[in-house]
Design an enzyme around this catalytic site. Sequence first.
Site, PDB file in Angstrom:
ATOM      1  N   THR A 141       0.809  -1.226   0.000  1.00 32.35           N
ATOM      2  CA  THR A 141       0.000   0.000   0.000  1.00 32.35           C
ATOM      3  C   THR A 141       0.838   1.269   0.000  1.00 32.35           C
ATOM      4  OG1 THR A 141      -0.139  -0.338   2.389  1.00 32.35           O
ATOM      5  CG2 THR A 141      -2.093  -0.865   1.103  1.00 32.35           C
TER       6      THR A 141
ATOM      7  N   GLY B 167      -8.807   4.197   1.509  1.00 31.39           N
ATOM      8  CA  GLY B 167      -8.491   2.759   1.468  1.00 31.39           C
ATOM      9  C   GLY B 167      -7.859   2.301   2.758  1.00 31.39           C
ATOM     10  N   CYS B 168      -7.178   1.172   2.713  1.00 26.08           N
ATOM     11  CA  CYS B 168      -6.675   0.586   3.957  1.00 26.08           C
ATOM     12  C   CYS B 168      -5.183   0.305   3.853  1.00 26.08           C
ATOM     13  CB  CYS B 168      -7.364  -0.737   4.240  1.00 26.08           C
ATOM     14  SG  CYS B 168      -9.056  -0.797   3.692  1.00 26.08           S
ATOM     15  N   VAL B 169      -4.588  -0.032   5.002  1.00 29.08           N
ATOM     16  CA  VAL B 169      -3.178  -0.447   5.009  1.00 29.08           C
ATOM     17  C   VAL B 169      -3.074  -1.904   5.415  1.00 29.08           C
ATOM     18  CG1 VAL B 169      -1.208   1.035   5.313  1.00 29.08           C
ATOM     19  CG2 VAL B 169      -3.145   1.270   6.867  1.00 29.08           C
TER      20      VAL B 169
END
Lengths: 413, 105
Positions: free
Chosen positions: A199, B103-105
């Site tokens: 991410t 969003g996410c990690v």
Amino acid sequence: MTHRIVILGAGTGGTIMANRLRKTYAESEASITVVDRDDRHIYQPGLLFVPFGLTHPEDIVRPRKRQIHKGIDYHQSEIDRVDVEADRVHLTDGTTLDYDVLIVASGTDLLPQETEGLTGPGWMEKVFTFYTLEGAAALEAALTRFDGGRIVVNFIDLPIKCPIAPLEFVFMTDWYFHERGIRDRVDITYVTPLDGAFTKPIAAQSLGDLMAEKHIELVTEFNTGEVDGEGGRLVSYDEREVPFDLAVIVPLHGGASFVERSPALGDDLGFVPTDPHTLQSTVKPNIFAIGDATNIPTSKAGSVTHFEAEILQDNVRRFLAGEPLEGEYDGHANCFIETGFKKALLIDFNYDTEPLEGHFPAQVGMPLLKESRLNHLGKLMFQWFYWHSLLPGRDIPGIRPDMTMAGKHRPGE
Amino acid sequence: MSTKTLAGTPVDVNDEGFFEKPEQWTEEMATEMAEEEGIDDLTPQHWQVIHFMRKEYDEKGTGPTVRVLGKSSGVSVKELYQLFPKGPAKVAARIAGIPKPRGCV
Ligand SMILES: Cc1cc2nc3c(=O)[nH]c(=O)nc-3n(C[C@H](O)[C@H](O)[C@H](O)COP(=O)(O)OP(=O)(O)OC[C@H]3O[C@@H](n4cnc5c(N)ncnc54)[C@H](O)[C@@H]3O)c2cc1C
């Protein structure tokens, strides 16, 4: 008056909180009740090693009750729902529990049924997950039989527990087939919905380079719409396909299903809306959440749960004493990334700082974002710390809950 | 950050074309941005998604992910990809004039 504290879930977070709060309060000051559905506490990071025969299911499971200290009431039952208005929990065995403080520590539920075809033909034959003990064990057998072809590793979408675990799985697969001497007969492909290997940009770059070095193919921005076990292909919503002989899938995650059955307790995915700094829910002041059950924007990881516990212990005490809460949690996460060949990487980050290079916990320490033996040993040692230090609610010497910049540097510094 | 002119009005957008200030958005701008994304005609279903995105952003401070859209917007994930083939969460967020979903990690 005796405070009534009820904790839902006796996994990592529930066990730590019960043991920590037992130290905060004498038995005459607070009753602590923990609920879980079974008596099998799984050391989940160990699931990664089961498929490669490096550990065995019985080595990573211990009775839940034995991790929970004296003076804590352990109640074994399925949780049915929480009545947020009435401050009451309903269990499926008919028991009701009234509380002054509720701590939701019920983690995540895996939702393989939400992906078309995933649990259809081929499931547990050529389509597996290592996120359950059964899946990890079945995968070990399948890998042993595998003597060439395409292996695809894919997580359907975030959030997932330990978002680097699928990446570790591809690195371990590379190592495993090297050891067996047939790496040249195996194609390994990592399929991700993200636009890179991870991410955050700096770590995505390092991990992407490492994958290239190890001849692992990377397919990005792939949103899996269907897993066709029979035909051996992943199909994305925008109609791309990736063929496989063996697929290792991390299914969608949601909050525990009782959260969805409890009006107003969860968000659309069943996670508890939680203040990212105080860990108090935004649902009602006497409800708190920890670990994977929250919706806070950091990784769903045991290290996160451990760091949160120290802050939550203090905030529960403050809340019951009528004092203002302290918004201290900074999103700190610390994860070892096993890369095979007895090496591992380490990443350390929080809400504001992405994983950087350097050393942890300070100048002299374990290398960050670089492969090393030391990190691998750290990863293995973590299991001992988990049972003997984390769960009992002890602080690990030299490691603070908030992230430190000591030892870290940004690119070019 | 840079400035872009949409429907004759300057607005603040980031490098990826997401609005910085959702309050600068109007429906005419959505139509214009949709064309830039290769969507010539915003159907009632498109609008349903756009309005849902703005509502989510107002309530939660971040745009929804594709999964949340599929669960809660009344449009299935499959249909979302037909409506916004280049990726529903990002493209719809851009057209709806909200910042990039975290969003996410
Ligand atoms: C493959 C894998 C690898 C991982 N590797 C790492 C790693 O290397 N490092 C790291 O830090 N983290 C790792 N993690 C993540 C870590 O294990 C979790 O983040 C952590 O355990 C979360 O703790 P928790 O208390 O929130 O949830 P859990 O420990 O999962 O506990 C939740 C509990 O709630 C109970 N529960 C849920 N619903 C109900 C119900 N209706 N009734 C009764 N009981 C219920 C469950 O039985 C469970 O015991 C990994 C996870 C996986 C799956």
